[in-house]
Design an enzyme around this catalytic site. Sequence first.
Site, PDB file in Angstrom:
ATOM      1  N   LYS A 155      -8.346   1.149  11.986  1.00  0.00           N
ATOM      2  CA  LYS A 155      -8.112   0.099  10.051  1.00  0.00           C
ATOM      3  C   LYS A 155      -8.610  -0.599  10.108  1.00  0.00           C
ATOM      4  O   LYS A 155      -7.644  -1.519   9.650  1.00  0.00           O
ATOM      5  CB  LYS A 155      -8.391   1.577  10.045  1.00  0.00           C
ATOM      6  CG  LYS A 155      -8.540   1.864   8.037  1.00  0.00           C
ATOM      7  CD  LYS A 155      -7.763   2.447   7.780  1.00  0.00           C
ATOM      8  CE  LYS A 155      -7.636   2.417   5.983  1.00  0.00           C
ATOM      9  NZ  LYS A 155      -8.075   1.439   5.127  1.00  0.00           N
TER      10      LYS A 155
ATOM     11  N   SER B 210     -13.677   7.322   0.095  1.00  0.00           N
ATOM     12  CA  SER B 210     -12.360   6.827   1.142  1.00  0.00           C
ATOM     13  C   SER B 210     -11.946   7.445   1.844  1.00  0.00           C
ATOM     14  O   SER B 210     -12.490   8.545   1.856  1.00  0.00           O
ATOM     15  CB  SER B 210     -11.426   6.529   0.408  1.00  0.00           C
ATOM     16  OG  SER B 210     -10.910   7.403  -0.323  1.00  0.00           O
ATOM     17  N   LEU B 211     -10.831   7.149   2.337  1.00  0.00           N
ATOM     18  CA  LEU B 211     -10.178   8.055   3.483  1.00  0.00           C
ATOM     19  C   LEU B 211      -9.514   8.424   3.192  1.00  0.00           C
ATOM     20  O   LEU B 211      -7.766   8.023   2.053  1.00  0.00           O
ATOM     21  CB  LEU B 211      -9.856   7.572   5.191  1.00  0.00           C
ATOM     22  CG  LEU B 211     -11.348   7.175   5.365  1.00  0.00           C
ATOM     23  CD1 LEU B 211     -11.127   5.951   6.660  1.00  0.00           C
ATOM     24  CD2 LEU B 211     -12.038   8.080   6.315  1.00  0.00           C
TER      25      LEU B 211
ATOM     26  N   ASP C 228       0.604  -0.952   0.032  1.00  0.00           N
ATOM     27  CA  ASP C 228      -0.183   0.154   0.027  1.00  0.00           C
ATOM     28  C   ASP C 228       1.044   1.407  -0.049  1.00  0.00           C
ATOM     29  O   ASP C 228       0.616   1.865  -1.054  1.00  0.00           O
ATOM     30  CB  ASP C 228      -1.363   0.318   1.160  1.00  0.00           C
ATOM     31  CG  ASP C 228      -2.218  -0.881   0.760  1.00  0.00           C
ATOM     32  OD1 ASP C 228      -1.810  -1.766  -0.128  1.00  0.00           O
ATOM     33  OD2 ASP C 228      -2.952  -0.558   1.978  1.00  0.00           O
TER      34      ASP C 228
ATOM     35  N   LYS D 195     -11.130  10.659  13.749  1.00  0.00           N
ATOM     36  CA  LYS D 195     -12.111  11.359  12.514  1.00  0.00           C
ATOM     37  C   LYS D 195     -12.653  11.965  13.727  1.00  0.00           C
ATOM     38  O   LYS D 195     -12.380  12.631  15.301  1.00  0.00           O
ATOM     39  CB  LYS D 195     -13.251  10.264  12.897  1.00  0.00           C
ATOM     40  CG  LYS D 195     -13.162   9.473  11.981  1.00  0.00           C
ATOM     41  CD  LYS D 195     -15.033   8.919  11.822  1.00  0.00           C
ATOM     42  CE  LYS D 195     -14.681   7.763  11.036  1.00  0.00           C
ATOM     43  NZ  LYS D 195     -16.260   6.784  10.948  1.00  0.00           N
TER      44      LYS D 195
HETATM   45  S1  IVH Z   1     -14.903   5.565   8.945  1.00  0.00           S
HETATM   46  C1  IVH Z   1     -15.110   8.056   3.912  1.00  0.00           C
HETATM   47  N1  IVH Z   1     -13.281   3.306  10.163  1.00  0.00           N
HETATM   48  O1  IVH Z   1     -11.052   2.072   4.667  1.00  0.00           O
HETATM   49  C2  IVH Z   1     -15.096   6.349   4.487  1.00  0.00           C
HETATM   50  N2  IVH Z   1     -13.082   3.091   7.924  1.00  0.00           N
HETATM   51  O2  IVH Z   1     -10.243   4.110   2.854  1.00  0.00           O
HETATM   52  C3  IVH Z   1     -14.906   6.397   6.360  1.00  0.00           C
HETATM   53  N3  IVH Z   1     -11.996   1.382   7.261  1.00  0.00           N
HETATM   54  O3  IVH Z   1     -13.508   2.386   2.666  1.00  0.00           O
HETATM   55  C4  IVH Z   1     -15.378   5.189   6.604  1.00  0.00           C
HETATM   56  N4  IVH Z   1     -11.419   0.848   9.133  1.00  0.00           N
HETATM   57  O4  IVH Z   1     -13.931   0.274   4.086  1.00  0.00           O
HETATM   58  C5  IVH Z   1     -13.923   3.624   9.131  1.00  0.00           C
HETATM   59  N5  IVH Z   1     -12.801   1.796  11.315  1.00  0.00           N
HETATM   60  C6  IVH Z   1     -12.890   2.219   9.983  1.00  0.00           C
HETATM   61  C7  IVH Z   1     -12.709   1.443   8.586  1.00  0.00           C
HETATM   62  C8  IVH Z   1     -12.753   1.897   7.974  1.00  0.00           C
HETATM   63  C9  IVH Z   1     -11.535  -0.297   7.634  1.00  0.00           C
HETATM   64  C10 IVH Z   1     -11.963   1.375   5.158  1.00  0.00           C
HETATM   65  C11 IVH Z   1     -13.369   1.607   4.855  1.00  0.00           C
HETATM   66  C12 IVH Z   1     -12.732   2.930   4.114  1.00  0.00           C
HETATM   67  C13 IVH Z   1     -11.806   2.761   4.202  1.00  0.00           C
HETATM   68  C14 IVH Z   1     -11.177   4.329   3.691  1.00  0.00           C
END
Ligand code: IVH
Length: 664
Positions: free
Chosen positions: A114, A88-89, A44, A281
């Site tokens: 995550k 996505s983040l 990644d 967040k």
């Molecule tokens: S919050 C805007 N919390 O990471 C999306 N995401 O690139 C906010 N992911 O698509 C998601 N663990 O599939 C959030 N604890 C977590 C997460 C998580 C994995 C993944 C999710 C998202 C990607 C972000």
Amino acid sequence: MGSTAENSAKLRAKLATLDADELEQLVRKHNALYWDEHAPEIDDPTFDKLVEALRKARPTSQVLEQLGEQKAAASPFGDVVHERPMLSLDKCYDDDALLKWATAIKGGFFMTPKIDGVACSVRYDAKGALAQAATRGDGKVGDDITANVRGIADVPKKLTGVRAALEVRGEVYLRRSRFDAVYKGDKANPRNLAAGALKTKDPKESAAYGLSFFAYDLLDGDAPGGGPKTEADKMVRLGKLGFPVLPFRHFDDKAALAEGFRAMVEECKQLDTETDGVVVKADSVAEQDRLGITAHHPRGAIAYKFQGESAQSTVRDIEWGVARSGALTPVAIIEPIFISGVTVTRVSLHNAGYAKKLGIGPGATVEVVRRGGVIPHVERVLTKPDRSLSQPKKWPVVGGFTGVHLDGDFLFLDEPERSREVVVGRVKHFADVIDAKGFGDKVLTQLFDAGMVRWPADLYRLDVNALAALERMGEKSAQNLVAVIEGKRKLTLPVLLEALGLERVGATAADKLASTFHTLPAVRTASVEQLADIDGIGPEIADAVVRGLKESRALVDALLEEVTIVAPELPSDTSHPLFGKSVVFTGALAHMDRKSAQQRVQAVGGKTPSGVSAELDYLVIGDEGSPLLGGGERSSKHKSADKLVAKGAKLAIITETDFLKMLG
Ligand code: IVH
């Protein structure tokens, strides 16, 4: 095609020489390998570097708009249009970048692991029935995978206490233990296997993978009051609805984030899933809304990702150490490498059999991985060693040497009880579990060398005068040590069982044994079959318990002459004002530190959740500089609690003095 580590290293090396066209081609290729084929060839962080280089070389490139999963034209699954895009983040890799992001955020922060799995949206109808599940797809339209998601035990098929339709978002993943037990050796990693499993056409086949789910978001705007107002409240609500939720932390201030990240990394290691970073967040949903979104990601959240998870190095030497089980463990001493944020110089090779199978030895080039930031591990040998591994044939012990013998993959000392490392390790484990402070490695090694301690029971026979005569000890320290151990003559059954250090019996197994059999004689006479019947024990632990208790018979008998087994102290006073109540602390406490305050609450049968929610009973505001006593600013926890109280929550906001009175 080389390994992911090799490919990543090669690509990084030539990154600076690539032009925009080449970068576009590579980004497109590796994006498709990850998202569509579930078979990435680079790691990644290297992919992120590639994207960054393209963004610099050609900021307007269309390829940058097409990152993520692309919906295949001929997908066998129906389309699901996401009511709200699944974004996505944004990512960062160090504290500075995290703190820079945090500067724009007002109020508190929320932090959670995550998960390296596959994003999934699950919709429920107004009656709480699972209606539809979808993949993220391109963020706007995903694949309908309802039938496969119904096969995931973690996803409730029917919710209770729901008054309007809602959507839960989370991550589908394959448990690490399951991957190791069933799929290891498979080329895929758990994430890619989970992605493939979710896209299997036959729901029965999909269910057979035994996928799991963690919920991380709740879109529940129609709930009374408009749904949870903070991320922490979402987690509480999701948990109540029956979803597995991730551990999370709340921080009032960005100053605590970097340290919080490191603590969360430790928590990630405890999870039975791969994690690739930590999500941070703005805790308040209103603050997230205020910050809005860019074309790709919300501004109110960020992924603090682990550094590259694998790297290559050369083996300088192989050292052997001895574990408290008496097993000799080979350790590879390698040229220092930086993986997942730490410099690695020593890598355990687990046991003689594993080292032999790897074909490792001094001079070999190896691929070292630290998946999910966990203990480094030699995945494979890339180039042959100069010299092959030499196994010890004898081992130094008191008064000479002991022989070694092979048992399966393990090389064991013939007489472990003569080895200083083994004895100190065993006694240290005992002292740690019974919480006898002061008996660290140094002191115990000294006691061993003086012939005063040969096994844990000897701790109870220490003599102040003999101790005080030891070098660097002194009268006071000697008295302290004896006082500590005297205070540990009453042990509960689970503590004693864990302290014995039987193979495979940690705190959880010890608790299970104690709560099933109640007395030590009952545990000692239980058969393998009886033990294996206990939920969560199974035949292997059962076998280890019977064998271990037999081997430790003399030690257990000697300990029983020194200690008495007592019933665990349960908070029996159900009338205590804090019994069954939940308490959160904020601000500086004047009379005790926060950890002790939390322990006191737990000791009287109360709970200490990490954040403020509508379910909370008491928010204690520390007396020092307390706004309740005319002092400084309200913390964000305090403000959240004020709002909840204004809305009629049962929550009481009290001073530290009030709390101490309640505690009695
Ligand atoms: S919050 C805007 N919390 O990471 C999306 N995401 O690139 C906010 N992911 O698509 C998601 N663990 O599939 C959030 N604890 C977590 C997460 C998580 C994995 C993944 C999710 C998202 C990607 C972000």
